[in-house]
Design a protein around this motif. Structure first.
Motif, PDB file in Angstrom:
ATOM      1  N   ARG A 173      31.059 -10.064  -5.368  1.00 23.68           N
ATOM      2  CA  ARG A 173      31.061  -8.612  -5.392  1.00 23.68           C
ATOM      3  C   ARG A 173      29.936  -8.130  -4.491  1.00 23.68           C
ATOM      4  NH1 ARG A 173      29.820  -4.627  -9.913  1.00 23.68           N
ATOM      5  NH2 ARG A 173      29.151  -6.438 -11.126  1.00 23.68           N
ATOM      6  N   LEU A 174      30.252  -7.315  -3.499  1.00 20.24           N
ATOM      7  CA  LEU A 174      29.246  -6.872  -2.549  1.00 20.24           C
ATOM      8  C   LEU A 174      28.540  -5.621  -3.067  1.00 20.24           C
ATOM      9  CD1 LEU A 174      31.030  -8.790  -0.765  1.00 20.24           C
ATOM     10  CD2 LEU A 174      30.184  -7.451   1.170  1.00 20.24           C
ATOM     11  N   MET A 175      27.216  -5.701  -3.119  1.00 22.30           N
ATOM     12  CA  MET A 175      26.396  -4.574  -3.558  1.00 22.30           C
ATOM     13  C   MET A 175      24.962  -4.799  -3.131  1.00 22.30           C
ATOM     14  SD  MET A 175      25.928  -5.293  -7.653  1.00 22.30           S
ATOM     15  CE  MET A 175      27.505  -4.536  -7.954  1.00 22.30           C
ATOM     16  N   PRO A 176      24.185  -3.708  -2.977  1.00 21.30           N
ATOM     17  CA  PRO A 176      22.772  -3.888  -2.625  1.00 21.30           C
ATOM     18  C   PRO A 176      22.034  -4.605  -3.763  1.00 21.30           C
ATOM     19  CG  PRO A 176      23.469  -1.599  -2.364  1.00 21.30           C
ATOM     20  CD  PRO A 176      24.562  -2.301  -3.100  1.00 21.30           C
ATOM     21  N   PRO A 177      20.993  -5.376  -3.450  1.00 19.40           N
ATOM     22  CA  PRO A 177      20.199  -5.970  -4.519  1.00 19.40           C
ATOM     23  C   PRO A 177      19.611  -4.876  -5.409  1.00 19.40           C
ATOM     24  CG  PRO A 177      19.634  -6.922  -2.403  1.00 19.40           C
ATOM     25  CD  PRO A 177      20.509  -5.750  -2.119  1.00 19.40           C
ATOM     26  N   VAL A 178      19.682  -5.081  -6.698  1.00 16.59           N
ATOM     27  CA  VAL A 178      19.171  -4.086  -7.641  1.00 16.59           C
ATOM     28  C   VAL A 178      17.672  -4.252  -7.744  1.00 16.59           C
ATOM     29  CG1 VAL A 178      19.226  -3.282 -10.022  1.00 16.59           C
ATOM     30  CG2 VAL A 178      21.320  -4.094  -8.931  1.00 16.59           C
ATOM     31  N   SER A 179      16.933  -3.150  -7.622  1.00 25.56           N
ATOM     32  CA  SER A 179      15.480  -3.230  -7.744  1.00 25.56           C
ATOM     33  C   SER A 179      14.942  -1.989  -8.421  1.00 25.56           C
ATOM     34  CB  SER A 179      14.824  -3.374  -6.365  1.00 25.56           C
ATOM     35  OG  SER A 179      15.036  -2.199  -5.609  1.00 25.56           O
ATOM     36  N   GLN A 180      13.815  -2.135  -9.092  1.00 26.29           N
ATOM     37  CA  GLN A 180      13.083  -0.989  -9.599  1.00 26.29           C
ATOM     38  C   GLN A 180      12.217  -0.513  -8.467  1.00 26.29           C
ATOM     39  OE1 GLN A 180      10.333  -1.880 -12.699  1.00 26.29           O
ATOM     40  NE2 GLN A 180       9.870   0.240 -13.153  1.00 26.29           N
ATOM     41  N   ARG A 181      12.248   0.775  -8.183  1.00 26.82           N
ATOM     42  CA  ARG A 181      11.429   1.265  -7.086  1.00 26.82           C
ATOM     43  C   ARG A 181      10.770   2.577  -7.453  1.00 26.82           C
ATOM     44  NH1 ARG A 181      16.778   1.158  -5.510  1.00 26.82           N
ATOM     45  NH2 ARG A 181      17.752   3.140  -4.996  1.00 26.82           N
ATOM     46  N   GLU A 182       9.609   2.775  -6.937  1.00 30.58           N
ATOM     47  CA  GLU A 182       8.823   3.966  -7.215  1.00 30.58           C
ATOM     48  C   GLU A 182       7.956   4.209  -5.999  1.00 30.58           C
ATOM     49  OE1 GLU A 182       6.717   4.557 -11.096  1.00 30.58           O
ATOM     50  OE2 GLU A 182       4.984   4.278  -9.784  1.00 30.58           O
ATOM     51  N   VAL A 183       8.316   5.189  -5.231  1.00 25.90           N
ATOM     52  CA  VAL A 183       7.568   5.497  -3.995  1.00 25.90           C
ATOM     53  C   VAL A 183       6.547   6.585  -4.281  1.00 25.90           C
ATOM     54  CG1 VAL A 183       7.764   6.315  -1.630  1.00 25.90           C
ATOM     55  CG2 VAL A 183       9.511   4.830  -2.551  1.00 25.90           C
TER      56      VAL A 183
ATOM     57  N   SER B 259       0.825  -1.208   0.000  1.00 20.67           N
ATOM     58  CA  SER B 259       0.000   0.000   0.000  1.00 20.67           C
ATOM     59  C   SER B 259       0.862   1.262   0.000  1.00 20.67           C
ATOM     60  CB  SER B 259      -0.941   0.005   1.211  1.00 20.67           C
ATOM     61  OG  SER B 259      -0.227   0.138   2.424  1.00 20.67           O
ATOM     62  N   PHE B 260       2.084   1.131   0.467  1.00 25.73           N
ATOM     63  CA  PHE B 260       3.038   2.248   0.473  1.00 25.73           C
ATOM     64  C   PHE B 260       3.724   2.373  -0.883  1.00 25.73           C
ATOM     65  CE2 PHE B 260       7.352   3.882   1.281  1.00 25.73           C
ATOM     66  CZ  PHE B 260       7.062   5.072   1.945  1.00 25.73           C
ATOM     67  N   SER B 261       4.139   1.245  -1.447  1.00 27.77           N
ATOM     68  CA  SER B 261       4.838   1.218  -2.730  1.00 27.77           C
ATOM     69  C   SER B 261       4.776  -0.173  -3.323  1.00 27.77           C
ATOM     70  CB  SER B 261       6.300   1.633  -2.561  1.00 27.77           C
ATOM     71  OG  SER B 261       7.043   1.313  -3.720  1.00 27.77           O
ATOM     72  N   HIS B 262       4.372  -0.266  -4.590  1.00 23.40           N
ATOM     73  CA  HIS B 262       4.347  -1.561  -5.275  1.00 23.40           C
ATOM     74  C   HIS B 262       5.738  -2.059  -5.622  1.00 23.40           C
ATOM     75  CE1 HIS B 262      -0.088  -1.597  -6.828  1.00 23.40           C
ATOM     76  NE2 HIS B 262       0.015  -1.217  -5.572  1.00 23.40           N
ATOM     77  N   TRP B 263       6.733  -1.173  -5.507  1.00 19.48           N
ATOM     78  CA  TRP B 263       8.077  -1.528  -5.975  1.00 19.48           C
ATOM     79  C   TRP B 263       9.095  -1.691  -4.857  1.00 19.48           C
ATOM     80  CZ3 TRP B 263       7.352  -3.075 -10.603  1.00 19.48           C
ATOM     81  CH2 TRP B 263       6.397  -2.464 -11.413  1.00 19.48           C
ATOM     82  N   LEU B 264       8.665  -1.511  -3.618  1.00 17.11           N
ATOM     83  CA  LEU B 264       9.609  -1.565  -2.498  1.00 17.11           C
ATOM     84  C   LEU B 264       9.730  -3.009  -2.010  1.00 17.11           C
ATOM     85  CD1 LEU B 264      11.318   0.477  -0.897  1.00 17.11           C
ATOM     86  CD2 LEU B 264       9.456   0.615   0.757  1.00 17.11           C
TER      87      LEU B 264
ATOM     88  N   GLN C 181       4.630  -8.578  -4.928  1.00 15.38           N
ATOM     89  CA  GLN C 181       5.483  -7.592  -4.280  1.00 15.38           C
ATOM     90  C   GLN C 181       6.923  -8.085  -4.363  1.00 15.38           C
ATOM     91  OE1 GLN C 181       4.265  -4.805  -3.264  1.00 15.38           O
ATOM     92  NE2 GLN C 181       6.037  -3.855  -2.300  1.00 15.38           N
ATOM     93  N   PRO C 182       7.859  -7.236  -4.794  1.00 19.41           N
ATOM     94  CA  PRO C 182       9.258  -7.686  -4.811  1.00 19.41           C
ATOM     95  C   PRO C 182       9.701  -8.155  -3.435  1.00 19.41           C
ATOM     96  CG  PRO C 182       9.014  -5.554  -5.896  1.00 19.41           C
ATOM     97  CD  PRO C 182       7.707  -5.844  -5.225  1.00 19.41           C
ATOM     98  N   ALA C 183      10.567  -9.149  -3.402  1.00 15.62           N
ATOM     99  CA  ALA C 183      11.036  -9.684  -2.121  1.00 15.62           C
ATOM    100  C   ALA C 183      12.457 -10.199  -2.281  1.00 15.62           C
ATOM    101  CB  ALA C 183      10.122 -10.804  -1.643  1.00 15.62           C
ATOM    102  N   TYR C 184      13.247 -10.011  -1.237  1.00 14.37           N
ATOM    103  CA  TYR C 184      14.605 -10.558  -1.175  1.00 14.37           C
ATOM    104  C   TYR C 184      14.628 -11.672  -0.142  1.00 14.37           C
ATOM    105  CZ  TYR C 184      15.947  -6.034  -3.276  1.00 14.37           C
ATOM    106  OH  TYR C 184      16.052  -4.928  -4.076  1.00 14.37           O
ATOM    107  N   GLN C 185      15.399 -12.701  -0.414  1.00 18.53           N
ATOM    108  CA  GLN C 185      15.577 -13.786   0.551  1.00 18.53           C
ATOM    109  C   GLN C 185      16.863 -13.528   1.346  1.00 18.53           C
ATOM    110  OE1 GLN C 185      13.908 -17.707  -0.305  1.00 18.53           O
ATOM    111  NE2 GLN C 185      14.453 -17.326  -2.447  1.00 18.53           N
TER     112      GLN C 185
END
Length: 259
Positions: free
Chosen positions: A249-259, A138-143, A162-166
């Motif tokens: 290689r350490l990096m944040p998971p790449v995601s499309q986001r739109e708040v 409800s806050f963001s479909h992409w978060l 809803q996008p999700a990380y394990q």
């Protein structure tokens, strides 16, 4: 051993309150790639949130919300008898608080990870997992929602599109069923750097060894370290060094986001 081997190293941070310090945020932040910032439910306050977001920004670390049960005396580690609609509202309330503070610092939220008892309950209880995922949606479909790998929470989020990380845990012991060992057990937390080093590499490679010696196959996108563990800064350095030595290689998971 190429560039396609990527992993995120995250930490639960921002858990101080007023003049009461908690965690090793300044020591651990240079090693991680994502930060889960407490939002005033189980810990944190506006000043701590702002300082933590600034610290993460300074180190180029992605900022996520870390909402928990509104239970500072219990540090969010007790399951409280909230109804699903109440859970949705307190998750939204905490998300909104951190979102506003992060925006003021020129930082966008990259993910949401429930804290403590709320996180553990979403891992096994579909109703609670649904409430949290619906609040985030409800806050963001992409978060993205960060979920225990192989858990009910992950399945629920994906069913809602809803996008999700394990997530895996560098410093927690696993039960044979894939759940984390309860903190009521004396051996729930790993305190040996060699154990942490071994477990982060296992997790990055898709498995973890449970308390009974069985091997659990677990894909993870991100691995967590707790900043309030006594040797957190040592563990963070050991974990990063071990992962890089293993070719990640350490990096944040790449995601499309739109708040």
């Amino acid at each position: 051993m190429g560039a396609d081997k990527r992993i995120d190293l995250n930490a639960d941070v921002g858990e101080s309150y007023g003049v009461w310090p908690m965690g090793n945020d300044r020591e651990i932040m240079p090693y991680v790639t994502s930060a889960n910032v407490a939002c005033g439910g189980h810990a944190g306050d506006p000043n701590v949130m702002a300082a933590t977001v600034k610290l993460a920004k300074m180190h180029g670390v992605a900022v996520g919300a870390h909402p928990g049960y509104p239970d500072m005396p219990g540090f969010g580690r007790r399951v409280l008898p909230f109804q699903p609609e109440e859970i949705k509202r307190f998750v939204l309330y905490q998300l909104g608080a951190l979102w506003a503070i992060a925006r003021a610092e020129g930082v966008e939220l990259s993910h949401v990870k429930p804290h403590g008892a709320l996180y553990n309950l979403t891992a096994r209880d579909e109703t609670t997992a649904q409430a949290v995922a619906e609040a985030v949606r409800s806050f963001s479909h992409w978060l993205p929602v960060v979920c225990l790998a192989g858990s009910t929470a992950y399945d629920v989020a994906r069913n809602l599109s809803q996008p999700a990380y394990q997530e895996g845990f560098a410093d927690r012991r696993y039960e044979p069923n894939g759940q984390l060992r309860s903190r009521n057990s004396v051996d729930a937390v790993l305190h040996d750097a060699a154990e942490v080093k071994r477990q982060v590499v296992q997790l990055a490679n898709g498995y973890v060894v449970a308390s009974d010696g069985s091997r659990l196959e677990r894909h993870v996108d991100t691995i967590c370290l707790h900043s309030d563990t006594a040797s957190a800064s040592v563990f963070a350095g050991v974990a990063r060094e071990a992962l890089e030595a293993a070719g990640f290689r350490l990096m944040p998971p790449v995601s499309q986001r739109e708040v």
